[in-house]
Design a protein around this motif. Sequence first.
Motif, mmCIF file in Angstrom:
data_model
loop_
_atom_site.group_PDB
_atom_site.id
_atom_site.type_symbol
_atom_site.label_atom_id
_atom_site.label_comp_id
_atom_site.label_asym_id
_atom_site.label_seq_id
_atom_site.Cartn_x
_atom_site.Cartn_y
_atom_site.Cartn_z
ATOM 1 N N TYR A 182 0.824 -1.208 0.000
ATOM 2 C CA TYR A 182 0.000 0.000 0.000
ATOM 3 C C TYR A 182 0.860 1.261 0.000
ATOM 4 N N ARG A 183 1.943 1.243 0.747
ATOM 5 C CA ARG A 183 2.830 2.411 0.733
ATOM 6 C C ARG A 183 3.387 2.632 -0.672
ATOM 7 N N TRP A 184 3.727 1.540 -1.334
ATOM 8 C CA TRP A 184 4.215 1.645 -2.711
ATOM 9 C C TRP A 184 3.135 2.224 -3.621
ATOM 10 N N ALA A 185 1.899 1.729 -3.474
ATOM 11 C CA ALA A 185 0.804 2.202 -4.322
ATOM 12 C C ALA A 185 0.545 3.692 -4.110
ATOM 13 N N MET A 186 0.619 4.140 -2.855
ATOM 14 C CA MET A 186 0.395 5.553 -2.581
ATOM 15 C C MET A 186 1.529 6.410 -3.145
ATOM 16 N N ALA A 187 2.750 5.886 -3.085
ATOM 17 C CA ALA A 187 3.878 6.617 -3.661
ATOM 18 C C ALA A 187 3.730 6.713 -5.177
ATOM 19 N N GLU A 188 3.291 5.618 -5.800
ATOM 20 C CA GLU A 188 3.084 5.625 -7.245
ATOM 21 C C GLU A 188 1.936 6.558 -7.629
ATOM 22 N N ARG A 189 0.935 6.599 -6.789
ATOM 23 C CA ARG A 189 -0.225 7.444 -7.063
ATOM 24 C C ARG A 189 0.168 8.911 -7.164
ATOM 25 N N GLU A 190 1.108 9.309 -6.337
ATOM 26 C CA GLU A 190 1.522 10.709 -6.333
ATOM 27 C C GLU A 190 2.133 11.124 -7.663
ATOM 28 N N ALA A 191 2.593 10.134 -8.433
ATOM 29 C CA ALA A 191 3.193 10.448 -9.728
ATOM 30 C C ALA A 191 2.143 10.692 -10.810
ATOM 31 N N LEU A 192 0.918 10.296 -10.537
ATOM 32 C CA LEU A 192 -0.137 10.505 -11.523
ATOM 33 C C LEU A 192 -0.578 11.967 -11.529
ATOM 34 N N GLU A 193 -0.856 12.487 -12.689
ATOM 35 C CA GLU A 193 -1.206 13.899 -12.814
ATOM 36 C C GLU A 193 -2.667 14.174 -12.480
ATOM 37 N N GLU A 194 -3.547 13.213 -12.755
ATOM 38 C CA GLU A 194 -4.961 13.481 -12.542
ATOM 39 C C GLU A 194 -5.324 13.378 -11.077
#
Length: 318
Positions: free
Chosen positions: A135-147
């Motif tokens: 989950y920490r990885w997913a949240m970190a990856e999410r921050e890279a999304l622009e939308e």
Amino acid sequence: MTVERGERRRLTNAEQYRLRALRRAGSLADLVPLTGVDSEHAAYFAAKRIWNELRTKELAASGGSDSGLPGNSVAIDDTEFHVHGITHADTDAERRFLRAHVARLVADDAAVFCEQGVRSMYFADFDAVCEMDDYRWAMAEREALEESSRVADVLTPGFDSLSEDVESFTDRLRTRVFSLIESDAAVEQNAVRRALGDVASSLLTNKESMATGEDFESFRKRRLAAANPAYLPDLQRYYERRFLPQPVEREWLRRHDPELELVTHARNERMADYALYHADDADEVHLVVGAAHQPGVTYYLEQHRDGNRDLSGFEPIP
């Protein structure tokens, strides 16, 4: 008690060939010639139906023992990886069942990794049980999304328990309707109950739900398994035949909700990589994950086994 099983009929040669072709599918486009339809959208739904039929027969014919802690196994070099799908419903029945089995695994020096949130739910006092960083990885990856993130309204970045998920209105409504159907004393026959569940599923699920398995049948099977872990194998088999190979499911979900894809199927890839990265010299590694993740985690472990994937670029999330 009777745990549900399919009729044991072996796949024909033609069916085996078709199933192998579906397993090799790496994109939605690959499904079009395999299903004989004229669009990727239609091919996805057609492939789902074919896959479900063929996997149902394959799993029923394979039989297998449901004793012990059920799940899939993948041998990579000298290490045996076992993926165990659970309900993570925080029930006493599942807690007792898992703790008894995991205590024996730890005593035998097996490495045990849990989907994030499961350790605090069931194994907080098991020092040898490790929590992954999915989950920490997913949240970190999410921050890279622009939308903007719809998932941010559902998951809080610092949560430490799966039970802290905040369900959306649709999720709550779906749960309520499914619960009413399942508990209705007037609906005595399983066939009638499932028919009503199918109707409710068609009304309360969307394109994203097709790729995440949120339907009445999964709800019913999770509830059974949460109350009685003897039903866990049936829940696991349901998801095995429910999900197409990961590249296809992920592409479908990414097209409709890329952030939801990050916190669902993308975490399967992360958990498989995490366990392999941290396996060290263990002869036996066990991953305890939500049942919906079992097919995907298994898929990525098999990719490692077959030399189609490596750990280059993997970095743990602090």
